[in-house]
Design a protein around this motif. Sequence first.
Motif, mmCIF file in Angstrom:
data_model
loop_
_atom_site.group_PDB
_atom_site.id
_atom_site.type_symbol
_atom_site.label_atom_id
_atom_site.label_comp_id
_atom_site.label_asym_id
_atom_site.label_seq_id
_atom_site.Cartn_x
_atom_site.Cartn_y
_atom_site.Cartn_z
ATOM 1 N N GLN A 8 0.819 -1.217 0.000
ATOM 2 C CA GLN A 8 0.000 0.000 0.000
ATOM 3 C C GLN A 8 0.851 1.265 0.000
ATOM 4 O OE1 GLN A 8 -3.271 0.184 -0.442
ATOM 5 N NE2 GLN A 8 -3.411 -2.029 -0.543
ATOM 6 N N ASP A 9 2.043 1.207 0.565
ATOM 7 C CA ASP A 9 2.917 2.378 0.608
ATOM 8 C C ASP A 9 3.633 2.610 -0.715
ATOM 9 O OD1 ASP A 9 2.279 2.888 3.259
ATOM 10 O OD2 ASP A 9 3.903 1.612 4.002
ATOM 11 N N ALA A 12 0.360 -0.340 -4.734
ATOM 12 C CA ALA A 12 -0.919 -1.052 -4.664
ATOM 13 C C ALA A 12 -2.128 -0.149 -4.850
ATOM 14 C CB ALA A 12 -1.024 -1.808 -3.344
ATOM 15 N N ASP A 13 -2.137 0.998 -4.208
ATOM 16 C CA ASP A 13 -3.306 1.862 -4.297
ATOM 17 C C ASP A 13 -3.274 2.797 -5.508
ATOM 18 O OD1 ASP A 13 -1.192 3.320 -3.265
ATOM 19 O OD2 ASP A 13 -2.441 4.506 -1.912
ATOM 20 N N LYS A 14 -2.226 2.736 -6.303
ATOM 21 C CA LYS A 14 -2.103 3.623 -7.471
ATOM 22 C C LYS A 14 -2.395 2.916 -8.794
ATOM 23 C CE LYS A 14 1.295 6.462 -5.161
ATOM 24 N NZ LYS A 14 2.382 6.017 -4.354
ATOM 25 N N SER A 17 -6.970 -1.988 -11.714
ATOM 26 C CA SER A 17 -7.027 -3.448 -11.602
ATOM 27 C C SER A 17 -6.438 -4.128 -12.840
ATOM 28 C CB SER A 17 -8.453 -3.925 -11.350
ATOM 29 O OG SER A 17 -9.301 -3.550 -12.405
ATOM 30 N N LYS A 20 -2.610 -3.921 -12.573
ATOM 31 C CA LYS A 20 -2.117 -4.863 -11.571
ATOM 32 C C LYS A 20 -2.174 -6.289 -12.105
ATOM 33 C CE LYS A 20 -2.562 -6.248 -6.790
ATOM 34 N NZ LYS A 20 -3.234 -6.053 -5.510
ATOM 35 N N SER A 67 0.192 10.320 -10.929
ATOM 36 C CA SER A 67 0.305 10.791 -9.546
ATOM 37 C C SER A 67 1.134 12.062 -9.446
ATOM 38 C CB SER A 67 0.893 9.696 -8.653
ATOM 39 O OG SER A 67 2.222 9.419 -9.023
#
Length: 83
Positions: A8-9, A12-14, A17, A20, A67
């Motif tokens: 998550q750091d 993963a959250d960027k 689906s 990934k 981002s």
Amino acid sequence: MRNQINDQDKLADKLDSDEKEKIETVTKEALEWLDDNQSGEKEDYDEKLKEVEAVCNPIITAVYQRSGGAPEGESGAGDDDEL
């Protein structure tokens, strides 16, 4: 790569689906290939790494662009040869 997409750091959250899933698929296939080709030549390993990078690097670059951050190193991924 596999660790980063689940952290998550990190990524993963960027990731979408679809992104990934592509990374998971290519890394899984590469690890299976490594298991089956442990006595391969260096050139074979280098070629497989390039195949993985060809899938992962554009995704990682796009994530960093979305981002607003600059990718690490020139390619954005691949500074660490671990899958």
